[in-house]
Scaffold this active site. Sequence first.
Site, PDB file in Angstrom:
ATOM      1  N   THR A 142       0.887  -1.177  -0.130  1.00  0.00           N
ATOM      2  CA  THR A 142       0.124  -0.145  -0.063  1.00  0.00           C
ATOM      3  C   THR A 142       0.795   1.068  -0.028  1.00  0.00           C
ATOM      4  O   THR A 142       1.962   1.320   0.515  1.00  0.00           O
ATOM      5  CB  THR A 142      -0.938   0.023   1.192  1.00  0.00           C
ATOM      6  OG1 THR A 142      -1.581   1.156   1.341  1.00  0.00           O
ATOM      7  CG2 THR A 142      -0.013  -0.304   2.519  1.00  0.00           C
ATOM      8  N   ASP A 143       0.301   2.367  -0.558  1.00  0.00           N
ATOM      9  CA  ASP A 143       0.727   3.675  -0.390  1.00  0.00           C
ATOM     10  C   ASP A 143       1.054   4.072   1.225  1.00  0.00           C
ATOM     11  O   ASP A 143       1.800   5.143   1.301  1.00  0.00           O
ATOM     12  CB  ASP A 143       0.377   4.614  -1.156  1.00  0.00           C
ATOM     13  CG  ASP A 143      -1.368   5.082  -0.897  1.00  0.00           C
ATOM     14  OD1 ASP A 143      -1.634   4.236   0.032  1.00  0.00           O
ATOM     15  OD2 ASP A 143      -1.730   5.721  -1.518  1.00  0.00           O
ATOM     16  N   GLU A 144       0.201   3.468   1.999  1.00  0.00           N
ATOM     17  CA  GLU A 144       0.167   4.087   3.403  1.00  0.00           C
ATOM     18  C   GLU A 144       1.576   3.708   4.012  1.00  0.00           C
ATOM     19  O   GLU A 144       1.725   4.412   5.114  1.00  0.00           O
ATOM     20  CB  GLU A 144      -0.738   3.350   4.021  1.00  0.00           C
ATOM     21  CG  GLU A 144      -2.308   3.609   3.505  1.00  0.00           C
ATOM     22  CD  GLU A 144      -3.513   3.426   4.479  1.00  0.00           C
ATOM     23  OE1 GLU A 144      -3.211   3.342   5.877  1.00  0.00           O
ATOM     24  OE2 GLU A 144      -4.528   3.571   3.799  1.00  0.00           O
ATOM     25  N   TYR A 168      -1.942  -0.519  10.969  1.00  0.00           N
ATOM     26  CA  TYR A 168      -2.391  -1.165   9.682  1.00  0.00           C
ATOM     27  C   TYR A 168      -0.892  -0.902   8.741  1.00  0.00           C
ATOM     28  O   TYR A 168      -0.410  -1.679   8.159  1.00  0.00           O
ATOM     29  CB  TYR A 168      -3.401  -0.646   8.991  1.00  0.00           C
ATOM     30  CG  TYR A 168      -3.526  -1.153   7.245  1.00  0.00           C
ATOM     31  CD1 TYR A 168      -3.645  -2.389   6.740  1.00  0.00           C
ATOM     32  CD2 TYR A 168      -3.219   0.016   6.397  1.00  0.00           C
ATOM     33  CE1 TYR A 168      -3.916  -2.735   5.646  1.00  0.00           C
ATOM     34  CE2 TYR A 168      -3.234  -0.421   5.184  1.00  0.00           C
ATOM     35  CZ  TYR A 168      -3.314  -1.733   4.524  1.00  0.00           C
ATOM     36  OH  TYR A 168      -3.394  -1.831   3.361  1.00  0.00           O
ATOM     37  N   LYS A 172       1.901  -3.282   7.318  1.00  0.00           N
ATOM     38  CA  LYS A 172       2.253  -3.639   5.794  1.00  0.00           C
ATOM     39  C   LYS A 172       3.758  -3.033   5.603  1.00  0.00           C
ATOM     40  O   LYS A 172       4.526  -3.847   5.073  1.00  0.00           O
ATOM     41  CB  LYS A 172       1.334  -2.751   4.905  1.00  0.00           C
ATOM     42  CG  LYS A 172      -0.004  -3.227   5.066  1.00  0.00           C
ATOM     43  CD  LYS A 172      -0.173  -4.584   4.517  1.00  0.00           C
ATOM     44  CE  LYS A 172      -0.112  -4.497   2.830  1.00  0.00           C
ATOM     45  NZ  LYS A 172      -0.665  -6.131   2.394  1.00  0.00           N
TER      46      LYS A 172
HETATM   47  P1  NAD Z   1     -10.027  -7.246   1.894  1.00  0.00           P
HETATM   48  O1  NAD Z   1      -9.778  -6.813   3.614  1.00  0.00           O
HETATM   49  O2  NAD Z   1     -11.243  -6.851   1.203  1.00  0.00           O
HETATM   50  O3  NAD Z   1      -9.549  -8.931   1.742  1.00  0.00           O
HETATM   51  C1  NAD Z   1      -8.651  -9.474   2.610  1.00  0.00           C
HETATM   52  C2  NAD Z   1      -8.677 -10.914   2.190  1.00  0.00           C
HETATM   53  O4  NAD Z   1      -7.493 -11.578   2.865  1.00  0.00           O
HETATM   54  C3  NAD Z   1      -9.993 -11.680   2.337  1.00  0.00           C
HETATM   55  O5  NAD Z   1     -10.461 -12.493   1.690  1.00  0.00           O
HETATM   56  C4  NAD Z   1      -9.640 -12.447   3.922  1.00  0.00           C
HETATM   57  O6  NAD Z   1     -10.454 -13.515   4.119  1.00  0.00           O
HETATM   58  C5  NAD Z   1      -8.255 -12.761   3.596  1.00  0.00           C
HETATM   59  N1  NAD Z   1      -7.527 -13.158   4.779  1.00  0.00           N
HETATM   60  C6  NAD Z   1      -7.144 -12.282   5.828  1.00  0.00           C
HETATM   61  N2  NAD Z   1      -6.519 -12.828   6.801  1.00  0.00           N
HETATM   62  C7  NAD Z   1      -5.884 -14.005   6.019  1.00  0.00           C
HETATM   63  C8  NAD Z   1      -5.345 -15.176   6.792  1.00  0.00           C
HETATM   64  N3  NAD Z   1      -4.652 -15.068   7.949  1.00  0.00           N
HETATM   65  N4  NAD Z   1      -4.924 -16.036   5.939  1.00  0.00           N
HETATM   66  C9  NAD Z   1      -5.555 -15.991   4.724  1.00  0.00           C
HETATM   67  N5  NAD Z   1      -6.362 -15.176   4.121  1.00  0.00           N
HETATM   68  C10 NAD Z   1      -6.489 -14.052   4.941  1.00  0.00           C
HETATM   69  O7  NAD Z   1      -8.587  -6.621   1.567  1.00  0.00           O
HETATM   70  P2  NAD Z   1      -8.473  -5.773   0.127  1.00  0.00           P
HETATM   71  O8  NAD Z   1      -8.810  -4.404   0.262  1.00  0.00           O
HETATM   72  O9  NAD Z   1      -8.794  -6.623  -0.879  1.00  0.00           O
HETATM   73  O10 NAD Z   1      -6.691  -5.866   0.244  1.00  0.00           O
HETATM   74  C11 NAD Z   1      -5.837  -6.776  -0.392  1.00  0.00           C
HETATM   75  C12 NAD Z   1      -4.570  -6.472  -0.188  1.00  0.00           C
HETATM   76  O11 NAD Z   1      -4.247  -5.469  -1.104  1.00  0.00           O
HETATM   77  C13 NAD Z   1      -4.131  -6.193   1.064  1.00  0.00           C
HETATM   78  O12 NAD Z   1      -2.655  -6.768   1.334  1.00  0.00           O
HETATM   79  C14 NAD Z   1      -3.764  -4.722   1.105  1.00  0.00           C
HETATM   80  O13 NAD Z   1      -3.215  -4.220   2.112  1.00  0.00           O
HETATM   81  C15 NAD Z   1      -3.609  -4.454  -0.257  1.00  0.00           C
HETATM   82  N6  NAD Z   1      -3.896  -2.927  -0.655  1.00  0.00           N
HETATM   83  C16 NAD Z   1      -5.334  -2.588  -0.669  1.00  0.00           C
HETATM   84  C17 NAD Z   1      -5.900  -1.422  -1.129  1.00  0.00           C
HETATM   85  C18 NAD Z   1      -7.139  -0.996  -0.848  1.00  0.00           C
HETATM   86  O14 NAD Z   1      -7.489   0.124  -1.269  1.00  0.00           O
HETATM   87  N7  NAD Z   1      -8.055  -1.830  -0.685  1.00  0.00           N
HETATM   88  C19 NAD Z   1      -4.848  -0.569  -1.624  1.00  0.00           C
HETATM   89  C20 NAD Z   1      -3.650  -1.036  -1.682  1.00  0.00           C
HETATM   90  C21 NAD Z   1      -3.057  -2.223  -1.427  1.00  0.00           C
HETATM   91  O1  DAU Z   2      -4.070   3.906   0.371  1.00  0.00           O
HETATM   92  C1  DAU Z   2      -4.309   2.554   0.149  1.00  0.00           C
HETATM   93  C2  DAU Z   2      -5.172   1.943   1.451  1.00  0.00           C
HETATM   94  O2  DAU Z   2      -6.492   2.590   1.096  1.00  0.00           O
HETATM   95  C3  DAU Z   2      -5.282   0.610   1.693  1.00  0.00           C
HETATM   96  O3  DAU Z   2      -4.030   0.027   1.956  1.00  0.00           O
HETATM   97  C4  DAU Z   2      -6.187   0.364   2.649  1.00  0.00           C
HETATM   98  O4  DAU Z   2      -6.302  -1.288   2.815  1.00  0.00           O
HETATM   99  C5  DAU Z   2      -7.636   0.793   2.215  1.00  0.00           C
HETATM  100  O5  DAU Z   2      -8.489   0.358   3.309  1.00  0.00           O
HETATM  101  C6  DAU Z   2      -7.567   2.374   2.147  1.00  0.00           C
HETATM  102  O6  DAU Z   2      -7.186   2.902   3.288  1.00  0.00           O
HETATM  103  P1  DAU Z   2      -7.965   4.274   3.811  1.00  0.00           P
HETATM  104  O7  DAU Z   2      -8.141   4.532   5.256  1.00  0.00           O
HETATM  105  O8  DAU Z   2      -7.639   5.389   3.043  1.00  0.00           O
HETATM  106  O9  DAU Z   2      -9.534   3.962   3.365  1.00  0.00           O
HETATM  107  P2  DAU Z   2     -11.053   3.996   3.802  1.00  0.00           P
HETATM  108  O10 DAU Z   2     -11.935   3.762   2.851  1.00  0.00           O
HETATM  109  O11 DAU Z   2     -11.061   3.322   5.274  1.00  0.00           O
HETATM  110  O12 DAU Z   2     -11.045   5.690   4.026  1.00  0.00           O
HETATM  111  C7  DAU Z   2     -10.617   6.494   3.045  1.00  0.00           C
HETATM  112  C8  DAU Z   2     -10.950   7.970   3.652  1.00  0.00           C
HETATM  113  O13 DAU Z   2     -12.072   8.172   4.296  1.00  0.00           O
HETATM  114  C9  DAU Z   2      -9.886   8.041   4.547  1.00  0.00           C
HETATM  115  O14 DAU Z   2      -9.171   9.253   4.844  1.00  0.00           O
HETATM  116  C10 DAU Z   2     -10.911   8.111   5.876  1.00  0.00           C
HETATM  117  C11 DAU Z   2     -12.210   8.447   5.487  1.00  0.00           C
HETATM  118  N1  DAU Z   2     -13.293   7.881   6.055  1.00  0.00           N
HETATM  119  C12 DAU Z   2     -13.334   6.480   5.870  1.00  0.00           C
HETATM  120  C13 DAU Z   2     -14.420   6.043   6.618  1.00  0.00           C
HETATM  121  C14 DAU Z   2     -14.568   4.572   6.574  1.00  0.00           C
HETATM  122  C15 DAU Z   2     -14.407   8.894   6.379  1.00  0.00           C
HETATM  123  O15 DAU Z   2     -14.195   9.961   6.629  1.00  0.00           O
HETATM  124  N2  DAU Z   2     -15.451   8.251   7.120  1.00  0.00           N
HETATM  125  C16 DAU Z   2     -15.566   6.913   7.163  1.00  0.00           C
HETATM  126  O16 DAU Z   2     -16.855   6.189   7.637  1.00  0.00           O
END
Ligand code: NAD
Ligand code: DAU
Length: 366
Positions: A142-144, A168, A172
């Site tokens: 992630t960019d985080e 988180y 990561k």
């Molecule tokens: P998600 O939470 O939707 O899905 C996570 C999946 O991992 C689920 O299917 C869960 O059951 C599985 N999982 C969790 N713990 C596990 C374990 N111990 N063993 C096996 N499976 C397990 O997450 P996502 O949003 O699809 O993100 C997927 C990946 O991409 C993550 O590594 C996240 O850090 C990364 N990522 C997400 C975003 C985003 O915006 N969602 C952005 C950048 C990177």
């Molecule tokens: O940047 C990549 C990341 O983006 C991934 O690594 C994470 O897995 C993914 O969850 C996401 O993280 P964020 O924290 O940015 O996503 P989220 O959707 O939780 O929140 C997006 C923005 O909105 C953040 O600034 C927090 C804000 N927010 C979120 C929720 C859930 C609100 O203002 N209200 C809310 O209820």
Amino acid sequence: MPLEPIGKTLLVTGGCGFIGSNFLRLALRAPAAWTRIINLDKLTYAGRLENVAGLAGDPRYSFVHADICDPEAVAGVFAEHRPSAVVHLAAESHVDRSILHPQAFVRTNVEGTLVLLEAAQRFWASLEGSAREGFRFLHASTDEVYGSLAPEAPPFTEASPYAPRSPYAASKAASDHLVRAYSATYGLPVLLSNCSNNYGPFQLPEKLIPLLIRFALQGRPLPVYGDGLQVRDWLYVEDHCRALLLLLAAGRPGQTYNVGGEEERTNLAITEQVCRLLDALRPKAGGSYRDQIELVADRPGHDRRYAVDAGKLRRELGWRPHMESLEDGLSTTVAWYLEHEGWMEQVTGGGYSGWIAENYDRRGQS
Ligand code: NAD
Ligand code: DAU
């Protein structure tokens, strides 16, 4: 006899989650198709079989219910399926949950990644020739990990220093360091991608965009943290998945690639756009969904801005997003959720309402 990979077999972890399920659909549609794709998932609250229901009839696809923290189970999957590549998506992924319950993040994201790396490294060390040459371990990060950007600062590059600020992001970051350590120490051919905020179909309504859609339809307040002026860089999920496929095919082992939409918006702007789309697609009597927006107490340690420079991926691999703009992507996404209210009901059963109560009920206004 060294073990050989079977055909072109891809092991995907976390395939029942948001990005994982979109990735599986795309990989099974891709022209240079994989002979087999194994989806290893623990089915946590975020992993849903509903997300991959459409794949069940594909003979190339199989599901293994396992925890990446379980060394025997993971080694067993490598021994049985002998993959030619791994895409590691399994993780605890929600920042708000990491603030309230950090332990699960260290366990899955750090210890689980270590277990997977160890099994991959042992398997890869047993390979020879082109099987060994071609093996890849692609870690989705992630960019985080880069922390919070100042308003005028240039976007994160692959050279930006690590400065994670939530449990988180810290977990990561630790997993990224372990992946690089397995490359430097054992020569494992790893790739890392650090991606910005994804949005699109099959995202659990705990994350901002689907949560807004769900709450809007329920007539609940739309909770925007703090002043709502935090900035995120949004990418349509399939475009992230395309980047992952490209990296598997042509990324340079040992390298990190940033992935991002270069579509920066404030949370308030996203919220207003979602409301506009809902007003058009599902008008409500007597007003706009905007009337439901409420500024609520901020997320502790809330990163002010993320922005990603994806220039390396564009230059080296010719990647570009297919979605024309964030506005187009949001419109597609809102329409998808309105057409899949049954899915939304299914995935918000179980512990979902407990989480919503825990995170929002006593939050107070900003
Ligand atoms: P998600 O939470 O939707 O899905 C996570 C999946 O991992 C689920 O299917 C869960 O059951 C599985 N999982 C969790 N713990 C596990 C374990 N111990 N063993 C096996 N499976 C397990 O997450 P996502 O949003 O699809 O993100 C997927 C990946 O991409 C993550 O590594 C996240 O850090 C990364 N990522 C997400 C975003 C985003 O915006 N969602 C952005 C950048 C990177
Ligand atoms: O940047 C990549 C990341 O983006 C991934 O690594 C994470 O897995 C993914 O969850 C996401 O993280 P964020 O924290 O940015 O996503 P989220 O959707 O939780 O929140 C997006 C923005 O909105 C953040 O600034 C927090 C804000 N927010 C979120 C929720 C859930 C609100 O203002 N209200 C809310 O209820």
